[in-house]
Design a protein around this motif. Structure first.
Motif, short mmCIF file in Angstrom:
data_model
loop_
_atom_site.label_atom_id
_atom_site.label_comp_id
_atom_site.label_asym_id
_atom_site.label_seq_id
_atom_site.Cartn_x
_atom_site.Cartn_y
_atom_site.Cartn_z
N UNK B 143 0.14 -5.90 9.04
CA UNK B 143 -0.11 -4.52 8.40
C UNK B 143 -1.03 -5.04 7.11
N UNK B 144 -0.49 -5.96 6.27
CA UNK B 144 -1.22 -6.19 4.97
C UNK B 144 -2.41 -6.71 5.31
N UNK B 146 -4.57 -6.35 7.73
CA UNK B 146 -5.33 -5.12 8.15
C UNK B 146 -6.01 -4.49 6.91
N UNK B 147 -4.97 -4.23 6.16
CA UNK B 147 -5.33 -3.74 4.86
C UNK B 147 -6.64 -4.30 4.19
#
Lengths: 161, 253
Positions: B143-144, B146-147
């Motif tokens: 998720x990180x 992806x950011x």
């Protein structure tokens, strides 16, 4: 090591929430505080510099003024010295003149007194001589003979003196 | 790596991204939120700690900073300066807060895995084990990443407009698939590196603890000391590489 999309969305969402919270609660106010401090230090330094420049200018002015004052003071002292010297000379001269005058006067008085005293002594001596002579010879003389005798005596007395 | 995970999940502790907090015996029951896992609680804990610490740090706004305010300014100001030197002031203005937050969050997450606050009542006895760091879950690091991926391409597009996409077909059009792989591999490695290091470190500590009575105390302790270093290095590498990717995308052509 498979990805659970629900968990990934949880992580992304929570991280974004954290990012927004940190940005508004910490990052922004911290930056403002630091910028305020930066500005304050900058303005303080500028003020200090301008104050220093002012002080330097003032110092120069003051030292110039001081030199001028010193010069003036020296001038005044010199002039005073000169005046004092002149006055001293004047006083001494006048005192000397006064003293001379006094001495002269005293001398004149002494001379006069001496003359007077001599005259008196001369008269006294004549009288004494006459009385002594009349007692000694016990005879009366005529005025001419008398006078001749007296004069002779005085002359003798004067010579003796 | 799967073999290691398999081994780990058979131990007396809970590992892996979807391990449930099964501690209903001492009162914790998350049946109301079936997807909730232990690391999510840790995630929130780290978030809460950061926000509270941050608010305390900036509360006074004193011109002459003292105590916690001093530390906060040192940390945030130091990291911001660090990133400014790396990627320049313009990109730092946009991405600085994100990079700083990434660094602090990943650092604290890595360290949270060393706190022995994980209560469990297996086999009737209360035992303590280390918490599970959120950064040891691949879903989180992915998720990180992806950011970061989004930020990289946002920065590239913002700085170079449509010309940004030219780098995909340069020097020749045939490079397009490789360029796309390259773009995907960057954040993928970012996620994998962080996950692998932290997960591996935690796994090693747990495994060493169960190995034998003689080594159960000091060997994991030595590993934890190394973990302090790893935690810092991984947080730094993640935020640093994110910053480099962003600046590379922004400086295209």
């Amino acid at each position: 090591m498979d990805i659970d999309f629900a968990q990934m969305i949880f992580a992304i969402t929570n991280f974004l929430i954290l990012l927004v919270a940190m940005y508004f609660l910490m990052y922004k106010p911290l930056k403002q505080t630091m910028e305020k401090r930066h500005d304050k230090i900058k303005s303080d330094i500028e003020t200090a510099e301008s104050l220093k420049a002012d002080a330097d200018k003032m110092k120069e002015e003051i030292s110039a003024e001081l030199a001028k004052s010193r010069e003036t003071a020296q001038d005044i002292i010199n002039r005073a010295q000169k005046t004092a010297d002149a006055q001293k000379e004047e006083i001494i001269a006048s005192a000397r003149a006064e003293a001379d005058k006094l001495v002269e006067k005293a001398n004149a008085e002494i001379k006069e007194e001496k003359e007077k005293a001599l005259g008196e002594i001369r008269d006294e001596a004549a009288t004494l001589a006459i009385s002594a002579a009349s007692k000694l010879i016990n005879q009366s003389l005529d005025d001419d003979a008398h006078k001749k005798l007296v004069d002779k005596y005085i002359e003798e007395a004067g010579e003796v003196q | 790596m799967n073999a290691v995970l398999q081994l780990a999940s058979e131990g007396s502790f809970l590992l892996g991204g979807d391990a449930m907090w099964e501690t209903s015996k001492i009162g914790f029951n998350f049946s109301f939120a079936p997807g909730l896992t232990k690391w999510m609680i840790v995630f929130w804990g780290v978030m809460l700690f950061m926000i509270v610490a941050g608010v305390i740090g900036v509360r006074k706004k004193a011109l002459v900073p003292t105590g916690w305010q001093n530390f906060s300014e040192w940390a945030v100001g130091g990291l911001t300066n660090f990133f400014t030197k790396m990627i320049g002031p313009k990109l730092t203005k946009t991405f600085g807060p994100m990079l700083v937050t990434f660094f602090i969050f990943i650092l604290l997450s890595n360290y949270s895995g060393m706190l022995p606050l994980n209560f469990s009542t297996e086999e009737g006895t209360l035992s303590l084990s280390n918490l599970q760091a959120p950064t040891s879950v691949f879903s989180v690091t992915a998720g990180f990443a992806l950011i970061v991926f989004c930020c990289v391409h946002f920065a590239g597009f913002r700085e170079n407009k449509l010309g940004y996409f030219k780098h995909l077909i340069s020097p020749v059009v045939i490079m397009l698939p490789f360029s796309i792989i390259d773009e995907i591999v960057h954040p993928f490695t970012l996620a994998l590196r962080l996950f692998g290091n932290i997960h591996g470190e935690e796994t090693v500590v747990e495994q060493l603890g169960t190995l034998s009575v003689v080594t159960s105390g000091w060997v994991p302790a030595c590993m934890e000391i190394l973990g302090v270093l790893f935690g810092l290095i991984q947080a730094l590498i993640f935020s640093l590489l994110a910053a480099i990717y962003i600046s590379e995308a922004a400086e295209h052509e």
